[in-house]
Design an enzyme around this catalytic site. Structure first.
Site, mmCIF file in Angstrom:
data_model
loop_
_atom_site.group_PDB
_atom_site.id
_atom_site.type_symbol
_atom_site.label_atom_id
_atom_site.label_comp_id
_atom_site.label_asym_id
_atom_site.label_seq_id
_atom_site.Cartn_x
_atom_site.Cartn_y
_atom_site.Cartn_z
ATOM 1 N N ARG A 54 0.806 -1.214 0.000
ATOM 2 C CA ARG A 54 0.000 0.000 0.000
ATOM 3 C C ARG A 54 0.846 1.274 0.000
ATOM 4 O O ARG A 54 0.648 2.174 -0.817
ATOM 5 C CB ARG A 54 -0.873 0.058 1.274
ATOM 6 C CG ARG A 54 -2.067 -0.816 1.239
ATOM 7 C CD ARG A 54 -2.388 -1.296 2.646
ATOM 8 N NE ARG A 54 -1.631 -2.510 2.853
ATOM 9 C CZ ARG A 54 -2.118 -3.720 2.603
ATOM 10 N NH1 ARG A 54 -3.362 -3.873 2.262
ATOM 11 N NH2 ARG A 54 -1.345 -4.789 2.727
ATOM 12 N N THR A 55 1.779 1.346 0.961
ATOM 13 C CA THR A 55 2.490 2.601 1.170
ATOM 14 C C THR A 55 3.355 2.964 -0.032
ATOM 15 O O THR A 55 3.292 4.087 -0.538
ATOM 16 C CB THR A 55 3.339 2.522 2.463
ATOM 17 O OG1 THR A 55 2.492 2.062 3.519
ATOM 18 C CG2 THR A 55 3.920 3.868 2.823
ATOM 19 N N LYS A 82 26.879 -4.934 -1.866
ATOM 20 C CA LYS A 82 28.347 -5.017 -2.025
ATOM 21 C C LYS A 82 29.012 -4.442 -0.794
ATOM 22 O O LYS A 82 30.130 -3.918 -0.860
ATOM 23 C CB LYS A 82 28.779 -4.214 -3.256
ATOM 24 C CG LYS A 82 28.212 -4.702 -4.567
ATOM 25 C CD LYS A 82 28.729 -3.797 -5.691
ATOM 26 C CE LYS A 82 28.090 -4.139 -7.015
ATOM 27 N NZ LYS A 82 28.419 -3.113 -8.031
ATOM 28 N N ARG A 104 11.314 4.073 4.050
ATOM 29 C CA ARG A 104 10.864 3.092 5.052
ATOM 30 C C ARG A 104 12.082 2.278 5.456
ATOM 31 O O ARG A 104 12.822 1.787 4.588
ATOM 32 C CB ARG A 104 9.791 2.176 4.465
ATOM 33 C CG ARG A 104 9.536 0.965 5.350
ATOM 34 C CD ARG A 104 8.345 0.152 4.916
ATOM 35 N NE ARG A 104 7.109 0.846 5.225
ATOM 36 C CZ ARG A 104 5.901 0.280 5.122
ATOM 37 N NH1 ARG A 104 5.783 -0.962 4.722
ATOM 38 N NH2 ARG A 104 4.811 0.967 5.420
ATOM 39 N N HIS A 132 4.719 5.855 11.807
ATOM 40 C CA HIS A 132 4.264 5.709 10.414
ATOM 41 C C HIS A 132 3.263 6.852 10.205
ATOM 42 O O HIS A 132 2.054 6.646 10.168
ATOM 43 C CB HIS A 132 3.613 4.338 10.238
ATOM 44 C CG HIS A 132 3.314 3.939 8.824
ATOM 45 N ND1 HIS A 132 3.441 4.805 7.752
ATOM 46 C CD2 HIS A 132 2.892 2.768 8.293
ATOM 47 C CE1 HIS A 132 3.111 4.153 6.647
ATOM 48 N NE2 HIS A 132 2.772 2.925 6.944
HETATM 49 C C1 NCD Z 1 1.792 -1.283 8.229
HETATM 50 C C2 NCD Z 1 3.272 -1.053 8.268
HETATM 51 O O1 NCD Z 1 4.021 -1.507 7.417
HETATM 52 O O2 NCD Z 1 3.654 -0.372 9.185
HETATM 53 N N1 NCD Z 1 1.232 -1.393 6.995
HETATM 54 C C3 NCD Z 1 0.982 -0.264 6.252
HETATM 55 O O3 NCD Z 1 1.850 0.526 6.002
HETATM 56 N N2 NCD Z 1 -0.285 -0.074 5.835
HETATM 57 C C4 NCD Z 1 1.305 -2.225 9.239
HETATM 58 C C5 NCD Z 1 1.807 -3.636 9.230
HETATM 59 O O4 NCD Z 1 2.783 -3.992 8.595
HETATM 60 O O5 NCD Z 1 1.167 -4.420 9.926
#
Ligand code: NCD
Length: 302
Positions: A54-55, A82, A104, A132
């Site tokens: 999703r993100t 590497k 991320r 997040h």
């Molecule tokens: C979450 C995440 O990766 O923090 N998912 C998201 O971004 N919608 C939650 C999760 O991984 O459970």
């Protein structure tokens, strides 16, 4: 606002500003009318060191809907393999002068470290168990669309709270915006420390969701557990899975949320997840785009 590293850095006014812009883009996307060249000639560099559906996709689409170009860097194919250090990797990418970085990372605070070394805005797309922020913002937009306002809203955040950056950012945001948030988890999945003092905690799902307007379920994050805290999935579901029967303990018009990805039959039952009236899961996903458009616009659009 120079970066978006966490809800903890934002004032209620800044959150309001982002949510208003997100609502503007949600309406604009529906009507098909917005400035598609707003971020023309900007390049967004997307650095995902952890998996995402999703993100990563909604940041990509949000940037493109505003006319930006996106470079999706691939950790697996990079020189990290590497043995290049993280710092050298960041300095290298920064030398190419991206206009924004979306990151991320599994390390606590990694986005802040990146922000200290680069010359462009940095947006946290999830770091470790910490924050997040865009997930909490899209969740807040969804709650406002459904319930009118955040102030006074009763929100129960349930499940694997201990390992959840989504829970942390939501608790911070909802508290700053005047909602009443509580947490429901078995003892072993309850965080040692809450991001905000005075959050009520419950170990019983039935008691914890009583009177709730929003029941937010979280994924059981087995990959973050050093040892299995859930030895028996069926037993967990019997006690902590959200079923239609259990949902009756919440308000009659309560709505169900989940950031995804979800484990059906572990934290949530199929019929609840797929309930067209009560489940907001699809709306949350859709709201990822206008929310991330808003953040990119505020940080890059001038
Ligand atoms: C979450 C995440 O990766 O923090 N998912 C998201 O971004 N919608 C939650 C999760 O991984 O459970």
């Amino acid at each position: 606002m120079k970066h978006l590293l966490g809800i903890s850095d934002l004032s209620a006014e800044e959150i309001r500003n982002i949510l208003d812009r997100a609502r503007y883009y949600a309406d604009a996307l529906r009507d098909g009318r917005w400035d598609r060249a707003k971020l023309e000639n900007k390049i967004v560099l997307s650095l995902f060191f952890e998996n995402s559906t999703r993100t990563v996709t909604s940041f990509d689409m949000a940037a493109k809907r505003l006319g930006a170009d996106v470079v999706n860097w691939n950790a697996e194919l990079s020189s990290l393999k590497k043995d290049e250090s993280f710092t050298d990797t960041i300095d290298t990418l920064s030398a190419m002068e991206p206009d924004a970085i979306v990151i991320r990372h599994h390390e606590y605070g990694a986005p802040g470290f990146v922000a200290s070394r680069v010359r462009c805005p940095v947006i946290n797309a999830g770091d470790s168990w910490r924050e997040h922020p865009t997930q909490a913002l899209l969740d807040a937009l969804t709650m406002e669309q459904e319930k009118g306002q955040l102030e006074g809203l009763e929100v129960a955040i349930c499940g694997d709270v201990a390992h959840s950056r989504v829970a942390n950012s939501n608790i911070l945001l909802l508290s700053k915006m005047g909602a009443n948030v509580r947490v429901v988890a078995p003892e072993m999945l309850m965080p040692e420390k809450m991001p905000v003092a005075g959050v009520p905690t419950f170990t019983s799902l039935e008691e914890g969701i009583e009177g709730a307007d929003i029941v937010m379920m979280l994924r059981i994050q087995k990959e973050r557990m050093e040892r299995s805290l859930i030895p028996d999935d069926a037993a967990f579901f019997r006690q902590y899975g959200l079923t239609a029967e259990r949902l009756k303990c919440a308000k009659k018009d309560a709505r169900v949320m989940h950031p995804g990805p979800m484990n059906r039959g572990l934290e949530i039952a199929d019929d609840v997840a797929d309930d067209p009236e009560r489940s907001l899961l699809i709306k949350q996903v859709a709201n990822g785009i206008p929310t991330r458009m808003a953040v990119l616009d505020i940080l890059l659009g001038g």
